[in-house]
Design an enzyme around this catalytic site. Structure first.
Site, PDB file in Angstrom:
ATOM      1  CG  ASP A  75     -19.632  -5.333 -48.256  1.00 28.34           C
ATOM      2  OD1 ASP A  75     -20.509  -5.309 -47.365  1.00 28.34           O
ATOM      3  OD2 ASP A  75     -19.165  -6.386 -48.711  1.00 28.34           O
ATOM      4  CE  LYS A 156     -20.305 -12.772 -43.603  1.00 25.38           C
ATOM      5  NZ  LYS A 156     -21.579 -12.733 -44.322  1.00 25.38           N
TER       6      LYS A 156
END
Ligand code: IVH
Length: 730
Positions: A75, A156
């Site tokens: 990320d 998620k």
């Protein structure tokens, strides 16, 4: 020209900026706004580097199910790329990671085009990103003051997305995401997943594609890895990889034996959508028989969404599966349609990711672990601490350099980070100023007392004890019996550990003397006559085994399967190789003879010389040869359509290593080449194959995929033409 690059991006001025450092790693939580001077040239170079790096990690993650970095680290790269692109929009590359989704489909599964692309999600990392997401939606929809944007919020799931097509209520196709446009057909495998209904319950549209996440629960993941290790098969780094590897199997029976689960979170192509909001549609899908997240809510205000995020974050540790954030979706479907999408993600959804989990604790001890080749790895034993719900008591320190870099000593307080299932890492020493004894990396192996040395130019420090060292001995025994080595059925990792602990085996040769302990084995728990005799038989069958396999099994450093074969082609017997290698330390001609072998370089020659320089290695070697009496090397060639032909492997292979593929090709009497030319007869292409595959097409060379290759090796294919057309490219 230089441009001032603001360090915060996509968020409002104020608190919680992300600090961007020039080396591409951002740091969260800085409160001072930093501005960096960067030239366009530097940005162009960095974007190119980021594109290459991110593409490599995408390939590792999506195609090989074998990531090298944690999601949090990944990320950071993506965020750095995004920040640079936002500040320099005119420098965005054609092949920018922000324009790509996932990875091209694997060549071994047939392709499944998506009629509606399977998108990815935009990521947010802080509360301000969520506020901005809502504000942007409001602006885009030009909503009047006071009109709220209701959203759904749900966990998620850290799995892999899957699209399930139902016609007249019957499951007709299941596809992975692939590159977002074309996925892989995994219908036969998905039919084995209990959570996925084969037939929808009640009324449903003629055509409806349910989308959701295939995942593996923690307990199932651990059990699977244990079974894999027992059987000497590869283990998986984390549940996501295990799920991906299991779903993308050629054999549905293998998938069926691995408990996969499914959560629906949306839909794709549909002849009708029988509700007006995301929330109601999810309830409809639930009514058809799908599991949907029990933590799906609908809320109007930012505060309520964030409160749900915090609730989910708090229960993350107790959930029986991995989640990595919360997904918000604009509830009204007409608004979703108006919002549409940018590049690769919808404007109506946001993934609010959890930060990497960190905690502070104390180093109680630093232990040194010794691996098969003698590598000494320092391991920090920590005061147990809960990091994101998991109790952590060990962290790797990698090597002596890392200890020096962190400046850690026993007694220091440190920050530890756990990301995914990666071994926890120490990030920072919090008490460097306290006076303490520095940690001295041992000069002797803690297991056997032999010298521990660091070779020139290497990071690692190694025990020189070889087979004298009990830790190396055990690791080598495990390698010796493993599948690519001696492949002794019934002698898995656990059994080797137990037998070695109880003194039944200690060297490779001793395995061949196990029959003498038959009575003792029969006394052991879990060892009946039949299993014991099968094991002893499997061992007997390995007398007179192929010498290249035996050499690889011995585990001399740098001697892999291909090198072992190359050496045996020249020396033909292990006795001859051993004689020359034992003299190589003193006699340069002997070293030169080894180096002269095609495919063998000075590193291997030196490693062999070093191995035979140790008396205990020579003893173990002689003992093994006396017991196992390996055969004389024979180029055992099985006639096949590729005998005498030239084969090129390209792209990534999923079930084989390059070495294994090469050895297989040679056993079929084929030559393996590195590049495609008019002389090439067959190209075996895996995912990611590029220019070589193109060249093959231009030259009209036959192409197949790994499945086609496997059929060749298995002798299921008698003619080349039976392979043609199996791969249309990676
Ligand atoms: S909605 C338009 N909801 O995360 C994309 N995705 O990083 C619709 N994922 O490809 C996706 N849990 O595979 C959605 N509750 C959830 C999810 C979820 C996991 C995955 C999905 C997507 C990926 C994006």
């Amino acid at each position: 020209m230089s441009k001032r690059l603001p360090s915060s991006y996509g968020s409002k001025e104020g608190e919680g900026f992300d600090k961007l450092s020039p080396n591409g790693v951002g740091e969260r939580g800085g409160v001072t706004k930093q501005v960096l001077e960067v030239t366009e040239e530097q940005v162009v170079a960095e974007l190119a580097q980021l594109a290459a790096e991110i593409a490599r990690h995408d390939e590792l993650y999506h195609a090989q199910d074998a990531p090298e970095i944690s999601d949090a680290e990944y990320d950071l790269l993506v965020r750095r790329n995004r920040a640079l692109e936002a500040a320099f929009p005119h420098l965005v590359r054609e092949d920018s990671p922000s324009r790509k989704v996932g990875h091209a489909p694997a060549a071994h599964l047939s392709k499944a085009p998506h009629s509606r692309p399977m998108l990815s999600l935009d990521n947010g990392f802080g509360e301000e990103d969520v506020a901005e997401f809502l504000a942007r939606a409001r602006r885009f929809l030009a909503l009047p003051e006071g009109e709220m944007v209701a959203c759904t919020a749900e966990p998620k799931i850290d799995g892999l997305s899957c699209a399930l097509t139902y016609r007249n209520g019957l499951l007709v196709r299941a596809a992975t995401r692939g590159d977002g446009q074309i996925g892989e057909d995994v219908t036969r495998n998905v039919r084995t997943i209990a959570d996925v209904p084969g037939r929808l319950r009640g009324e449903c549209p003629d055509l409806f594609e349910v989308r959701g996440e295939v995942y593996m629960a923690h307990a199932d993941f651990r059990a699977l890895n244990e079974r894999q290790a027992q059987a000497g098969e590869r283990t998986f780094a984390n549940p996501r990889n295990a799920a991906a590897g299991s779903l993308r199997q050629l054999d549905p029976a293998v998938t069926a034996a691995r408990p996969l689960r499914f959560f629906a979170h949306g839909w794709g192509e549909a002849s009708a959508v029988p509700a007006a909001s995301q929330y109601e549609m999810m309830r409809v899908i639930e009514g058809w028989g799908f599991p949907i997240s029990p933590d799906l809510i609908r809320a109007e205000a930012l505060d309520a969404l964030l409160a749900h995020y915090r609730r989910i974050e708090a229960m993350r540790a107790e959930l029986p599966f991995d989640i990595d954030g919360v997904v918000y979706k604009v509830d009204r479907l007409d608004w979703q349609a108006r919002l549409g999408q940018v590049a690769k993600a919808p404007r109506w959804a946001l993934a609010h990711k959890f930060p990497a989990e960190r905690a502070q604790t104390t180093i109680n001890r630093i232990d040194i672990q010794v691996g098969r080749t003698g590598k000494l790895t320092p391991l920090a034993r920590l005061e147990p601490v809960t990091v994101g719900g998991v109790v952590v008591s060990n962290a790797t320190l990698h090597n002596a350099d890392e200890i020096a870099r962190l400046g850690v000593r026993v007694g220091d307080r440190v920050t530890v980070q756990r990301a995914g299932d990666v071994i926890p890492q120490i990030l920072e020493n919090l008490t460097p100023e306290v006076e303490r004894e520095p940690f001295l990396f041992p000069e002797k192996c803690p297991e056997c007392g032999s010298d521990a040395v660091r070779a020139e130019g290497e990071v690692d420090i190694r025990c020189t004890g070889g087979l004298v060292c009990p830790a190396q001995r055990l690791e080598r025994l495990k390698h010796f019996v493993s599948r690519p080595a001696m492949d002794i059925e019934g002698l898995g990792v656990k059994t080797v550990e137990e037998f070695a602990r109880d003194g039944l085996i200690d060297t490779p040769a001793s395995i061949f003397r196990l029959a003498a302990h038959r009575e003792v084995i029969l006394q052991r728990e879990g060892w009946a006559e039949r299993g014991t005799d099968n094991l002893l038989l499997a061992i007997e069958e390995r007398r007179g085994f192929a010498p290249d396999r035996v050499l690889f099994a011995v585990g001399v450093r740098h001697v892999g399967q291909v090198t072992a074969r190359d050496l045996l082609k020249h020396f033909t017997t292990l006795e001859k190789l051993g004689e020359v290698a034992a003299r190589a330390g003193q006699e340069p001609e002997c070293l030169a003879e080894i180096t002269s072998v095609q495919g063998v370089g000075p590193t291997v020659a030196q490693a062999l010389a070093d191995f035979f320089a140790e008396e205990h290695n020579r003893e173990a070697w002689d003992d093994l040869l006396a017991e196992a009496r390996p055969a004389v090397f024979k180029q055992e060639i099985r006639q096949s359509p590729v005998t005498g032909k030239t084969v090129v492997f390209t792209g990534s292979l999923e079930t084989l290593s390059r070495d294994e593929a090469k050895v297989q090709a040679e056993r079929l009497g084929a030559k393996v080449a590195g590049s495609v030319s008019a002389k090439t007869d067959l190209v075996v292409a895996g995912p990611g194959a590029g220019s070589k595959l193109k060249k093959a097409a231009e030259l009209g060379v036959a192409v197949t995929d790994e499945t086609g290759w496997a059929r060749l090796v298995a002798g299921e294919v008698d003619e080349f033409s039976m392979l043609a057309g199996e791969a249309e490219g990676g």
